[in-house]
Design a protein around this motif. Structure first.
Motif, PDB file in Angstrom:
ATOM      1  N   ARG A   1       0.819  -1.218   0.000  1.00  0.00           N
ATOM      2  CA  ARG A   1       0.000   0.000   0.000  1.00  0.00           C
ATOM      3  C   ARG A   1       0.853   1.268   0.000  1.00  0.00           C
ATOM      4  O   ARG A   1       0.482   2.255  -0.624  1.00  0.00           O
ATOM      5  N   ALA A   2       1.980   1.260   0.677  1.00  0.00           N
ATOM      6  CA  ALA A   2       2.835   2.453   0.732  1.00  0.00           C
ATOM      7  C   ALA A   2       3.431   2.791  -0.634  1.00  0.00           C
ATOM      8  O   ALA A   2       3.831   3.926  -0.876  1.00  0.00           O
ATOM      9  N   GLU A   3       3.458   1.822  -1.535  1.00  0.00           N
ATOM     10  CA  GLU A   3       4.030   2.027  -2.869  1.00  0.00           C
ATOM     11  C   GLU A   3       3.036   2.651  -3.845  1.00  0.00           C
ATOM     12  O   GLU A   3       3.410   2.971  -4.974  1.00  0.00           O
ATOM     13  N   GLN A   4       1.807   2.808  -3.454  1.00  0.00           N
ATOM     14  CA  GLN A   4       0.755   3.287  -4.355  1.00  0.00           C
ATOM     15  C   GLN A   4       0.689   4.813  -4.295  1.00  0.00           C
ATOM     16  O   GLN A   4       0.216   5.371  -3.317  1.00  0.00           O
ATOM     17  N   PRO A   5       1.131   5.514  -5.345  1.00  0.00           N
ATOM     18  CA  PRO A   5       1.191   6.977  -5.282  1.00  0.00           C
ATOM     19  C   PRO A   5      -0.150   7.680  -5.481  1.00  0.00           C
ATOM     20  O   PRO A   5      -0.279   8.857  -5.180  1.00  0.00           O
ATOM     21  N   ASP A   6      -1.163   6.942  -5.965  1.00  0.00           N
ATOM     22  CA  ASP A   6      -2.427   7.600  -6.313  1.00  0.00           C
ATOM     23  C   ASP A   6      -3.599   7.154  -5.437  1.00  0.00           C
ATOM     24  O   ASP A   6      -4.758   7.298  -5.813  1.00  0.00           O
ATOM     25  N   ARG A   7      -3.288   6.615  -4.268  1.00  0.00           N
ATOM     26  CA  ARG A   7      -4.328   6.208  -3.328  1.00  0.00           C
ATOM     27  C   ARG A   7      -3.760   6.261  -1.924  1.00  0.00           C
ATOM     28  O   ARG A   7      -2.544   6.352  -1.751  1.00  0.00           O
ATOM     29  N   LEU A   8      -4.643   6.196  -0.950  1.00  0.00           N
ATOM     30  CA  LEU A   8      -4.222   6.273   0.439  1.00  0.00           C
ATOM     31  C   LEU A   8      -4.958   5.203   1.228  1.00  0.00           C
ATOM     32  O   LEU A   8      -6.187   5.227   1.324  1.00  0.00           O
ATOM     33  N   ASP A   9      -4.221   4.222   1.731  1.00  0.00           N
ATOM     34  CA  ASP A   9      -4.771   3.143   2.543  1.00  0.00           C
ATOM     35  C   ASP A   9      -4.207   3.264   3.939  1.00  0.00           C
ATOM     36  O   ASP A   9      -2.986   3.213   4.128  1.00  0.00           O
ATOM     37  N   LEU A  10      -5.098   3.414   4.917  1.00  0.00           N
ATOM     38  CA  LEU A  10      -4.668   3.600   6.300  1.00  0.00           C
ATOM     39  C   LEU A  10      -5.356   2.599   7.217  1.00  0.00           C
ATOM     40  O   LEU A  10      -6.505   2.213   6.988  1.00  0.00           O
ATOM     41  N   ALA A  11      -4.641   2.199   8.252  1.00  0.00           N
ATOM     42  CA  ALA A  11      -5.209   1.354   9.301  1.00  0.00           C
ATOM     43  C   ALA A  11      -5.731   2.258  10.404  1.00  0.00           C
ATOM     44  O   ALA A  11      -5.135   3.295  10.710  1.00  0.00           O
ATOM     45  N   VAL A  12      -6.834   1.872  11.005  1.00  0.00           N
ATOM     46  CA  VAL A  12      -7.389   2.570  12.167  1.00  0.00           C
ATOM     47  C   VAL A  12      -6.853   1.830  13.384  1.00  0.00           C
ATOM     48  O   VAL A  12      -7.040   0.617  13.509  1.00  0.00           O
ATOM     49  N   GLU A  13      -6.181   2.561  14.274  1.00  0.00           N
ATOM     50  CA  GLU A  13      -5.588   1.939  15.450  1.00  0.00           C
ATOM     51  C   GLU A  13      -5.992   2.662  16.726  1.00  0.00           C
ATOM     52  O   GLU A  13      -6.262   3.864  16.720  1.00  0.00           O
ATOM     53  N   ASP A  14      -5.999   1.903  17.811  1.00  0.00           N
ATOM     54  CA  ASP A  14      -6.142   2.470  19.148  1.00  0.00           C
ATOM     55  C   ASP A  14      -4.775   3.029  19.522  1.00  0.00           C
ATOM     56  O   ASP A  14      -3.798   2.277  19.573  1.00  0.00           O
ATOM     57  N   PRO A  15      -4.653   4.336  19.783  1.00  0.00           N
ATOM     58  CA  PRO A  15      -3.323   4.906  20.047  1.00  0.00           C
ATOM     59  C   PRO A  15      -2.682   4.394  21.339  1.00  0.00           C
ATOM     60  O   PRO A  15      -1.461   4.366  21.448  1.00  0.00           O
ATOM     61  N   ALA A  16      -3.478   3.966  22.287  1.00  0.00           N
ATOM     62  CA  ALA A  16      -2.917   3.488  23.554  1.00  0.00           C
ATOM     63  C   ALA A  16      -2.324   2.093  23.427  1.00  0.00           C
ATOM     64  O   ALA A  16      -1.301   1.788  24.049  1.00  0.00           O
ATOM     65  N   THR A  17      -2.953   1.238  22.600  1.00  0.00           N
ATOM     66  CA  THR A  17      -2.524  -0.157  22.519  1.00  0.00           C
ATOM     67  C   THR A  17      -1.949  -0.543  21.162  1.00  0.00           C
ATOM     68  O   THR A  17      -1.310  -1.588  21.039  1.00  0.00           O
ATOM     69  N   GLY A  18      -2.218   0.258  20.129  1.00  0.00           N
ATOM     70  CA  GLY A  18      -1.811  -0.101  18.775  1.00  0.00           C
ATOM     71  C   GLY A  18      -2.723  -1.141  18.151  1.00  0.00           C
ATOM     72  O   GLY A  18      -2.461  -1.623  17.050  1.00  0.00           O
ATOM     73  N   ARG A  19      -3.813  -1.492  18.827  1.00  0.00           N
ATOM     74  CA  ARG A  19      -4.731  -2.518  18.324  1.00  0.00           C
ATOM     75  C   ARG A  19      -5.396  -2.060  17.028  1.00  0.00           C
ATOM     76  O   ARG A  19      -5.839  -0.926  16.900  1.00  0.00           O
ATOM     77  N   PHE A  20      -5.449  -2.971  16.066  1.00  0.00           N
ATOM     78  CA  PHE A  20      -6.068  -2.744  14.757  1.00  0.00           C
ATOM     79  C   PHE A  20      -7.582  -2.696  14.922  1.00  0.00           C
ATOM     80  O   PHE A  20      -8.189  -3.630  15.438  1.00  0.00           O
ATOM     81  N   LEU A  21      -8.200  -1.591  14.499  1.00  0.00           N
ATOM     82  CA  LEU A  21      -9.642  -1.406  14.627  1.00  0.00           C
ATOM     83  C   LEU A  21     -10.362  -1.424  13.283  1.00  0.00           C
ATOM     84  O   LEU A  21     -11.592  -1.442  13.240  1.00  0.00           O
ATOM     85  N   GLY A  22      -9.592  -1.386  12.193  1.00  0.00           N
ATOM     86  CA  GLY A  22     -10.189  -1.383  10.864  1.00  0.00           C
ATOM     87  C   GLY A  22      -9.262  -0.715   9.871  1.00  0.00           C
ATOM     88  O   GLY A  22      -8.092  -0.458  10.162  1.00  0.00           O
ATOM     89  N   GLU A  23      -9.808  -0.449   8.686  1.00  0.00           N
ATOM     90  CA  GLU A  23      -9.018   0.208   7.649  1.00  0.00           C
ATOM     91  C   GLU A  23      -9.922   1.066   6.790  1.00  0.00           C
ATOM     92  O   GLU A  23     -11.122   0.875   6.740  1.00  0.00           O
ATOM     93  N   LEU A  24      -9.302   2.045   6.136  1.00  0.00           N
ATOM     94  CA  LEU A  24     -10.041   2.923   5.241  1.00  0.00           C
ATOM     95  C   LEU A  24      -9.153   3.339   4.092  1.00  0.00           C
ATOM     96  O   LEU A  24      -7.934   3.161   4.143  1.00  0.00           O
ATOM     97  N   ALA A  25      -9.782   3.874   3.050  1.00  0.00           N
ATOM     98  CA  ALA A  25      -9.004   4.229   1.864  1.00  0.00           C
ATOM     99  C   ALA A  25      -9.656   5.356   1.078  1.00  0.00           C
ATOM    100  O   ALA A  25     -10.879   5.483   1.034  1.00  0.00           O
ATOM    101  N   LEU A  26      -8.796   6.153   0.474  1.00  0.00           N
ATOM    102  CA  LEU A  26      -9.158   7.035  -0.637  1.00  0.00           C
ATOM    103  C   LEU A  26      -8.611   6.325  -1.860  1.00  0.00           C
ATOM    104  O   LEU A  26      -7.403   6.048  -1.930  1.00  0.00           O
ATOM    105  N   ASN A  27      -9.470   5.991  -2.808  1.00  0.00           N
ATOM    106  CA  ASN A  27      -9.011   5.271  -3.993  1.00  0.00           C
ATOM    107  C   ASN A  27      -9.764   5.756  -5.219  1.00  0.00           C
ATOM    108  O   ASN A  27     -10.558   6.685  -5.136  1.00  0.00           O
ATOM    109  N   ASP A  28      -9.504   5.132  -6.336  1.00  0.00           N
ATOM    110  CA  ASP A  28     -10.133   5.513  -7.601  1.00  0.00           C
ATOM    111  C   ASP A  28     -10.015   7.015  -7.855  1.00  0.00           C
ATOM    112  O   ASP A  28     -10.997   7.696  -8.177  1.00  0.00           O
ATOM    113  N   LEU A  29      -8.815   7.518  -7.706  1.00  0.00           N
ATOM    114  CA  LEU A  29      -8.549   8.938  -7.900  1.00  0.00           C
ATOM    115  C   LEU A  29      -8.874   9.366  -9.330  1.00  0.00           C
ATOM    116  O   LEU A  29      -8.483   8.711 -10.293  1.00  0.00           O
ATOM    117  N   ASP A  30      -9.598  10.454  -9.455  1.00  0.00           N
ATOM    118  CA  ASP A  30      -9.919  11.065 -10.742  1.00  0.00           C
ATOM    119  C   ASP A  30      -9.296  12.461 -10.731  1.00  0.00           C
ATOM    120  O   ASP A  30      -9.873  13.405 -10.195  1.00  0.00           O
TER     121      ASP A  30
END
Length: 190
Positions: free
Chosen positions: A62-91
């Protein structure tokens, strides 16, 4: 018009209760478990089963993709993975992109989706300088539609019976947030 660097350089975005971090290989295990969840698949419309190797490759690239943004949602206190979201299909021509988010089953109903969506919209409009961010949500996912509205999305239309799942047809809601409207609403909130 669009600030390509704000998509290519993957940010870490901090909110009051969550942190959005670049999706990476270390998210493989929780992401794989998450994508195997039947209810998550129903809410996202995911029909394909993924192997752990496919998820590892996805997360690691995902970090190699220059035309989209994929991020993980984390709990800042524990680092626990809570989900993911993306901006994609850039026009680029229309300064717009699609948005999607999916939270782990234990992370729903707590305002995390609204907070994560607001953080990403702020980045999309203020840093990337998009004009429009749009999404589709199944009409039966009323909780998600409410979260999107709280975050600044407006219902634009309904595609009747456009989504087939488990032998039934469901309406698809089309929603979007526009930069000018989002900035005006943000200014009124302060």
């Amino acid at each position: 018009m669009i600030n390509d660097a704000a998509l290519a350089e993957k940010p870490t975005l901090h909110g009051p209760t969550i942190t959005l971090v670049p999706l990476a290989a270390h998210h493989t295990e929780p992401m794989w478990r998450f994508t195997a969840d039947e209810e998550t698949n129903r809410l996202t419309g995911t029909r394909q089963a993924f192997t752990q190797d496919q998820i590892r490759t996805w997360c690691a690239t995902r970090a190699e993709q220059p035309d989209r943004l994929d991020l993980a949602v984390e709990d800042p206190a524990t680092g626990r993975f809570l989900g993911e979201l993306a901006l994609n299909d850039l026009d680029r021509d229309n300064a717009s992109a699609s948005f999607r988010i999916a939270l782990t089953p234990g992370s729903t109903g707590r305002g995390i989706g609204t907070e994560a969506t607001r953080l990403l919209l702020r980045h999309a409009f203020e840093e990337v300088r998009l004009h429009r961010v749009h999404l589709e949500v199944w009409a039966f996912n009323e909780r998600a539609a409410r979260a999107y509205e709280k975050a600044g999305f407006i219902l634009e239309g309904r595609a009747r019976q456009a989504h087939h799942w488990a032998g039934e047809f469901h309406d698809v809601l089309h929603m979007a947030a526009l930069r000018d409207e989002w900035l005006a609403a943000r200014a009124q909130a302060y």
